[in-house]
Design an enzyme around this catalytic site. Structure first.
Site, PDB file in Angstrom:
ATOM      1  N   LYS A  98      14.560   3.062  -2.065  1.00  0.00           N
ATOM      2  CA  LYS A  98      14.320   3.390  -3.471  1.00  0.00           C
ATOM      3  C   LYS A  98      15.347   4.361  -4.021  1.00  0.00           C
ATOM      4  CE  LYS A  98      10.554   6.524  -2.238  1.00  0.00           C
ATOM      5  NZ  LYS A  98       9.894   5.864  -1.120  1.00  0.00           N
TER       6      LYS A  98
ATOM      7  N   LYS B  40      18.574  18.997   2.940  1.00  0.00           N
ATOM      8  CA  LYS B  40      17.980  19.406   1.661  1.00  0.00           C
ATOM      9  C   LYS B  40      18.623  20.696   1.153  1.00  0.00           C
ATOM     10  CE  LYS B  40      14.693  16.421   0.444  1.00  0.00           C
ATOM     11  NZ  LYS B  40      15.325  15.176   0.765  1.00  0.00           N
TER      12      LYS B  40
ATOM     13  N   LYS C  47      19.967  -0.825   4.268  1.00  0.00           N
ATOM     14  CA  LYS C  47      18.552  -1.141   4.096  1.00  0.00           C
ATOM     15  C   LYS C  47      18.094  -0.972   2.636  1.00  0.00           C
ATOM     16  CE  LYS C  47      16.199   3.205   4.688  1.00  0.00           C
ATOM     17  NZ  LYS C  47      14.835   3.627   4.705  1.00  0.00           N
TER      18      LYS C  47
HETATM   19  P1  ADP Z   1      13.025   5.121   1.084  1.00  0.00           P
HETATM   20  O1  ADP Z   1      14.063   4.945   2.157  1.00  0.00           O
HETATM   21  O2  ADP Z   1      13.014   3.996   0.129  1.00  0.00           O
HETATM   22  O3  ADP Z   1      13.052   6.488   0.423  1.00  0.00           O
HETATM   23  P2  ADP Z   1      10.812   6.190   2.568  1.00  0.00           P
HETATM   24  O4  ADP Z   1      11.759   7.104   3.257  1.00  0.00           O
HETATM   25  O5  ADP Z   1       9.827   6.768   1.600  1.00  0.00           O
HETATM   26  O6  ADP Z   1      11.639   5.015   1.825  1.00  0.00           O
HETATM   27  O7  ADP Z   1      10.050   5.353   3.673  1.00  0.00           O
HETATM   28  C1  ADP Z   1       8.680   5.215   3.798  1.00  0.00           C
HETATM   29  C2  ADP Z   1       8.390   4.305   4.985  1.00  0.00           C
HETATM   30  O8  ADP Z   1       8.899   2.958   4.754  1.00  0.00           O
HETATM   31  C3  ADP Z   1       9.094   4.810   6.246  1.00  0.00           C
HETATM   32  O9  ADP Z   1       8.135   4.887   7.283  1.00  0.00           O
HETATM   33  C4  ADP Z   1      10.152   3.748   6.592  1.00  0.00           C
HETATM   34  O10 ADP Z   1      10.153   3.467   7.967  1.00  0.00           O
HETATM   35  C5  ADP Z   1       9.736   2.503   5.815  1.00  0.00           C
HETATM   36  N1  ADP Z   1      10.937   1.804   5.250  1.00  0.00           N
HETATM   37  C6  ADP Z   1      11.678   2.223   4.190  1.00  0.00           C
HETATM   38  N2  ADP Z   1      12.684   1.349   3.900  1.00  0.00           N
HETATM   39  C7  ADP Z   1      12.586   0.333   4.809  1.00  0.00           C
HETATM   40  C8  ADP Z   1      13.325  -0.899   5.021  1.00  0.00           C
HETATM   41  N3  ADP Z   1      14.333  -1.256   4.230  1.00  0.00           N
HETATM   42  N4  ADP Z   1      12.930  -1.705   6.039  1.00  0.00           N
HETATM   43  C9  ADP Z   1      11.905  -1.362   6.834  1.00  0.00           C
HETATM   44  N5  ADP Z   1      11.149  -0.215   6.678  1.00  0.00           N
HETATM   45  C10 ADP Z   1      11.465   0.628   5.677  1.00  0.00           C
END
Ligand code: ADP
Ligand code: TRP
Length: 330
Positions: free
Chosen positions: A197, A111, A194
């Site tokens: 967002k 960050k 993966k």
């Molecule tokens: P992003 O990667 O979209 O910013 P976050 O970091 O906010 O998502 O993740 C929130 C929760 O969702 C975490 O606990 C993470 O393990 C789960 N998660 C996010 N993306 C995936 C994915 N593609 N497959 C499985 N679990 C996921």
């Protein structure tokens, strides 16, 4: 019974990856544990100090959590800033958190690189605030993704340090929880890693996406020219489509397209059409629920009030006991 707590920052809509990775299992877990879910709105200030619509973002996150199956009568679902005792525990923990160890945290270094104009103290002490979230309910298990493991390690360090300094056995050492063996990774639609967002918007399918949008995104998913040899391995983008299908479609459907692939008869257009239809059907109840709840401000307010009260009951008790342990006037 274990105490389970999880949180997300209200910075974007929930996608299929979040749902399968974290939420789908919560639905079941809430009946077997004492569960807390909260929306980390204090934390969002570390990167977004002047949010345009903080309450709108919090409401959206709450609506999507509820739509995904969290039952506010069973679990406690609350907003972090509705439990200001968290900030008091954060203050106590910060007194025994050291600059050196905080500076070494990977997310802080990332960050700091991303926002060199705003390396604030909140960013440095993000792990102490997160530890306060977890320890305020004396939680045992914290369902999170891999990127949060180091924060959990810090939480254990702070818990241990507190117990040692004040010669008590008060805080349990909480562990990152991955729902048993079933660590699932939902891929994106861009052929790469993966679903996330933060990537290209078209790579992620959001729980709130309309059927037309889902169709559009799936039909655009990356594929190749198709196999030329029978039973050949699937390259990543194709394997990704199959992974998504395994998550939302019936086993028969997956088998049908698998056979087509193995016989070099697959038509990706047909497969995508089926996949889009199955995603649309799978997410329909959630989508409908999001719409229904978004329009019901009274209910959302009621859920927030209820969560606030339940979270306060547990959180205030902890802070009261901590004050006594440290030696403040009761
Ligand atoms: P992003 O990667 O979209 O910013 P976050 O970091 O906010 O998502 O993740 C929130 C929760 O969702 C975490 O606990 C993470 O393990 C789960 N998660 C996010 N993306 C995936 C994915 N593609 N497959 C499985 N679990 C996921
Ligand atoms: N750091 C978490 C994330 O970015 C959000 C979070 C804050 C959290 N406090 C927490 C998660 C406590 C679990 C427990 O995803």
């Amino acid at each position: 019974m274990d105490i389970v707590l999880s949180g997300i920052r209200p910075t974007g809509n929930l996608h299929l990856g979040n749902y399968f990775g974290a939420l789908r299992n919560f639905k079941k877990m809430q009946h077997e544990n004492i569960c807390y879910f909260f929306i980390a709105d204090y934390h969002s200030l570390t990167t977004h100090p002047t949010p345009k619509d903080l309450q709108g973002n919090v409401k959206q996150a709450l609506v999507e959590y509820l739509a995904a199956g969290i039952d506010p009568e069973v679990a406690t679902i609350y907003v972090q800033s509705d439990l200001p005792e968290t900030a008091e525990l954060y203050l106590f923990l910060n007194m025994n958190a050291y600059k050196g160890e905080l500076e070494r945290v990977t997310t802080f270094k990332d960050k700091a690189r991303q926002q060199p104009e705003n390396i604030n103290a909140g960013l440095l002490t993000y792990p102490t605030l997160m530890a306060a979230d977890i320890l305020i309910h004396r939680s045992h298990k914290v369902p999170v993704g891999k990127d949060q493991e180091q924060h959990l390690e810090m939480t254990r360090t702070f818990a241990r340090r507190f117990n040692r300094l004040y010669k008590v056995d008060y805080f349990p050492e909480p562990v990152a929880y991955n729902f048993g063996q079933e660590l699932i990774k939902i891929p994106g639609l861009d052929g790469g890693g993966k679903m996330s967002k933060s990537d290209d918007e078209n790579s992620a399918i959001f729980l709130a996406d309309e059927p037309k949008m889902i169709q559009k995104k799936v039909m655009r998913a990356v594929t190749d020219a198709g196999p030329t040899e029978k039973n050949s391995p699937k390259p990543d983008p194709i394997e990704n489509l199959f992974s998504l299908m395994r998550a939302v479609s019936s086993p028969d459907t997956v088998e049908y397209f698998d056979e087509k692939y193995n016989n070099c008869e697959i038509r990706y257009g047909d497969m995508k059409k089926q996949l889009a239809e199955d995603i649309i059907n799978y997410t329909e109840p959630i989508r409908e629920k999001i719409k229904e709840l978004s329009a019901d401000d009274d209910y959302i307010r009621k859920v927030m009030d209820m969560g606030k009260e339940k979270a306060h009951e547990s959180g205030a008790k902890t802070v009261r006991e901590i004050r006594e342990i440290i030696g403040f006037r009761p």
